[in-house]
Design a protein around this motif. Sequence first.
Motif, PDB file in Angstrom:
ATOM      1  N   ARG A 136       1.043  -0.772  -0.211  1.00  0.00           N
ATOM      2  CA  ARG A 136      -0.540  -0.017  -0.155  1.00  0.00           C
ATOM      3  C   ARG A 136       1.049   0.819   0.264  1.00  0.00           C
ATOM      4  N   ILE A 137       2.055   1.212  -0.475  1.00  0.00           N
ATOM      5  CA  ILE A 137       2.784   1.904  -0.456  1.00  0.00           C
ATOM      6  C   ILE A 137       2.486   3.188  -1.207  1.00  0.00           C
ATOM      7  N   LEU A 138       3.054   4.760  -0.756  1.00  0.00           N
ATOM      8  CA  LEU A 138       1.728   6.093  -1.293  1.00  0.00           C
ATOM      9  C   LEU A 138       2.972   6.722  -1.882  1.00  0.00           C
ATOM     10  N   TYR A 139       4.043   6.663  -1.908  1.00  0.00           N
ATOM     11  CA  TYR A 139       5.343   7.401  -2.498  1.00  0.00           C
ATOM     12  C   TYR A 139       6.587   5.940  -2.645  1.00  0.00           C
ATOM     13  N   LEU A 140       7.520   6.650  -4.146  1.00  0.00           N
ATOM     14  CA  LEU A 140       8.782   6.443  -4.006  1.00  0.00           C
ATOM     15  C   LEU A 140       9.373   7.024  -3.382  1.00  0.00           C
ATOM     16  N   PRO A 141      10.628   6.954  -2.111  1.00  0.00           N
ATOM     17  CA  PRO A 141      10.999   7.803  -1.672  1.00  0.00           C
ATOM     18  C   PRO A 141      12.571   8.499  -2.092  1.00  0.00           C
ATOM     19  N   VAL A 142      12.784   9.485  -2.884  1.00  0.00           N
ATOM     20  CA  VAL A 142      13.668   9.921  -3.459  1.00  0.00           C
ATOM     21  C   VAL A 142      15.669   9.313  -3.201  1.00  0.00           C
ATOM     22  N   ILE A 144      15.826   6.267  -3.327  1.00  0.00           N
ATOM     23  CA  ILE A 144      15.642   5.051  -3.950  1.00  0.00           C
ATOM     24  C   ILE A 144      17.390   5.792  -5.261  1.00  0.00           C
ATOM     25  N   SER A 145      17.089   6.811  -5.510  1.00  0.00           N
ATOM     26  CA  SER A 145      17.954   7.319  -6.648  1.00  0.00           C
ATOM     27  C   SER A 145      19.434   6.720  -6.592  1.00  0.00           C
ATOM     28  N   SER A 146      19.550   7.004  -4.647  1.00  0.00           N
ATOM     29  CA  SER A 146      21.175   6.522  -5.039  1.00  0.00           C
ATOM     30  C   SER A 146      21.405   5.355  -4.833  1.00  0.00           C
ATOM     31  N   LEU A 147      21.222   4.451  -5.099  1.00  0.00           N
ATOM     32  CA  LEU A 147      21.392   2.711  -4.973  1.00  0.00           C
ATOM     33  C   LEU A 147      22.764   2.710  -6.304  1.00  0.00           C
ATOM     34  N   PRO A 148      23.306   2.616  -6.006  1.00  0.00           N
ATOM     35  CA  PRO A 148      23.897   2.452  -7.126  1.00  0.00           C
ATOM     36  C   PRO A 148      24.152   1.110  -8.448  1.00  0.00           C
ATOM     37  N   ASN A 149      23.293   0.222  -8.053  1.00  0.00           N
ATOM     38  CA  ASN A 149      24.017  -1.464  -8.007  1.00  0.00           C
ATOM     39  C   ASN A 149      22.709  -1.659  -8.697  1.00  0.00           C
ATOM     40  N   LEU A 150      21.324  -1.131  -8.535  1.00  0.00           N
ATOM     41  CA  LEU A 150      19.904  -1.543  -8.381  1.00  0.00           C
ATOM     42  C   LEU A 150      19.907  -1.985 -10.479  1.00  0.00           C
ATOM     43  N   LYS A 151      19.196  -2.720 -10.071  1.00  0.00           N
ATOM     44  CA  LYS A 151      18.879  -3.081 -11.850  1.00  0.00           C
ATOM     45  C   LYS A 151      17.043  -3.855 -12.141  1.00  0.00           C
ATOM     46  N   LEU A 152      16.770  -3.902 -10.471  1.00  0.00           N
ATOM     47  CA  LEU A 152      14.923  -4.268 -11.281  1.00  0.00           C
ATOM     48  C   LEU A 152      14.550  -3.448  -9.727  1.00  0.00           C
ATOM     49  N   LEU A 153      13.408  -3.069 -10.041  1.00  0.00           N
ATOM     50  CA  LEU A 153      12.150  -2.624  -9.284  1.00  0.00           C
ATOM     51  C   LEU A 153      11.181  -2.041 -10.077  1.00  0.00           C
ATOM     52  N   ASP A 154      10.518  -3.338  -8.353  1.00  0.00           N
ATOM     53  CA  ASP A 154       9.363  -3.239  -9.096  1.00  0.00           C
ATOM     54  C   ASP A 154       8.136  -2.162  -8.123  1.00  0.00           C
ATOM     55  N   ALA A 155       7.827  -1.706  -8.487  1.00  0.00           N
ATOM     56  CA  ALA A 155       6.435  -1.499  -7.264  1.00  0.00           C
ATOM     57  C   ALA A 155       4.887  -1.058  -7.908  1.00  0.00           C
ATOM     58  N   SER A 156       4.842  -2.589  -8.621  1.00  0.00           N
ATOM     59  CA  SER A 156       3.455  -2.201  -9.164  1.00  0.00           C
ATOM     60  C   SER A 156       2.508  -2.639  -7.926  1.00  0.00           C
ATOM     61  N   SER A 157       1.501  -2.283  -8.781  1.00  0.00           N
ATOM     62  CA  SER A 157       0.199  -3.145  -7.349  1.00  0.00           C
ATOM     63  C   SER A 157       0.262  -2.214  -6.271  1.00  0.00           C
ATOM     64  N   ASN A 158       0.147  -0.807  -6.481  1.00  0.00           N
ATOM     65  CA  ASN A 158       0.246  -0.355  -4.907  1.00  0.00           C
ATOM     66  C   ASN A 158      -0.557   0.517  -4.745  1.00  0.00           C
ATOM     67  N   LEU A 159      -0.052   2.360  -4.362  1.00  0.00           N
ATOM     68  CA  LEU A 159      -1.239   2.950  -4.652  1.00  0.00           C
ATOM     69  C   LEU A 159      -0.311   4.299  -4.967  1.00  0.00           C
ATOM     70  N   LEU A 160       0.276   4.316  -5.710  1.00  0.00           N
ATOM     71  CA  LEU A 160       0.960   5.659  -6.270  1.00  0.00           C
ATOM     72  C   LEU A 160       0.407   6.218  -7.200  1.00  0.00           C
ATOM     73  N   ARG A 161       0.363   8.136  -6.500  1.00  0.00           N
ATOM     74  CA  ARG A 161      -0.565   8.526  -7.393  1.00  0.00           C
ATOM     75  C   ARG A 161       0.668   9.936  -8.799  1.00  0.00           C
ATOM     76  N   ASP A 162       1.669   9.012  -8.198  1.00  0.00           N
ATOM     77  CA  ASP A 162       2.635  10.645  -8.567  1.00  0.00           C
ATOM     78  C   ASP A 162       3.733   9.574  -8.151  1.00  0.00           C
TER      79      ASP A 162
END
Length: 276
Positions: A136-142, A144-162
């Motif tokens: 039930r995530i409402l927003y993505l924290p900024v 996340i942008s600092s993760l230097p090795n992140l290849k996959l980000l799955d935020a499907s099926s949450n409550l993101l509006r923006d």
Amino acid sequence: MEFDNKKHNSKHARELPTVAVVHFKIKEAKGTKWLSFNGTKLGHIPARIVFKLPFLQHLYLSGCALRGALREELANLENLVTLDVSCNKLQEVPLRLPLSWKSLVTLDLSCNDFIEIPRTINELVSLEDLNFAQNRILYLPVEISSLPNLKLLDASSNLLRDIDGAVFTGAISESLQTLKIANNLLHRLPSEIGALRLLEELDVRDNNLTYLPANVKLLLRLQVFHYAGNEWKILQHKKHFRIRNEKFTARCEKIQSSYGADALETLFCLIYPKSV
């Protein structure tokens, strides 16, 4: 009194197999550094995991009927490479946990009751796969942008509006290959998505999108594009592409996903008209 004793003995008998399983698997994991309780209804994370397995590298706790917050003692497992706590009823990741998991590569928080991702997520400097789908995530924290090795980000099926555009800038722009934000409440994507130059797969299905920002033209490595279930307003008179609007509309309704060169072609046809 006799009834109470029978009830107690029955409960104790049901618990014995689980206790035995926990004991056996912890003993086995001392040699393998790999521990799985997937599907075992533990109800809580046994303290023995933390105190008897300090060198544990892979921990799987999917479908274990866990609730509330992840126990903070897990911070002592500083060698974790994989942590899977999917399909529980968890609600919180304590802020101090990511501070200790410098070796963590895969983190699966999917199918829980989380409403936010901890701001300390940026401390997971080795993280490659981050999955918190079906929460039930409402927003993505900024952060996340600092993760230097992140290849996959799955935020499907949450409550993101923006999505804050800053999420797609920083170190993540040089590593992210798969972005899944399907089945949210998004009306638009930030123009900064174009910074994800290595992106190969984009899944935006089942949102409220009508157009894409012009900077998606920069996603030249895209090979897979899932776009069904939105409110696309297809551009008229697109001279830059070989397909006509009517054929494209029909293809959207029929195929709903594009691959290879078609992925880029479809992506470009959905760009906001004022920006082309």
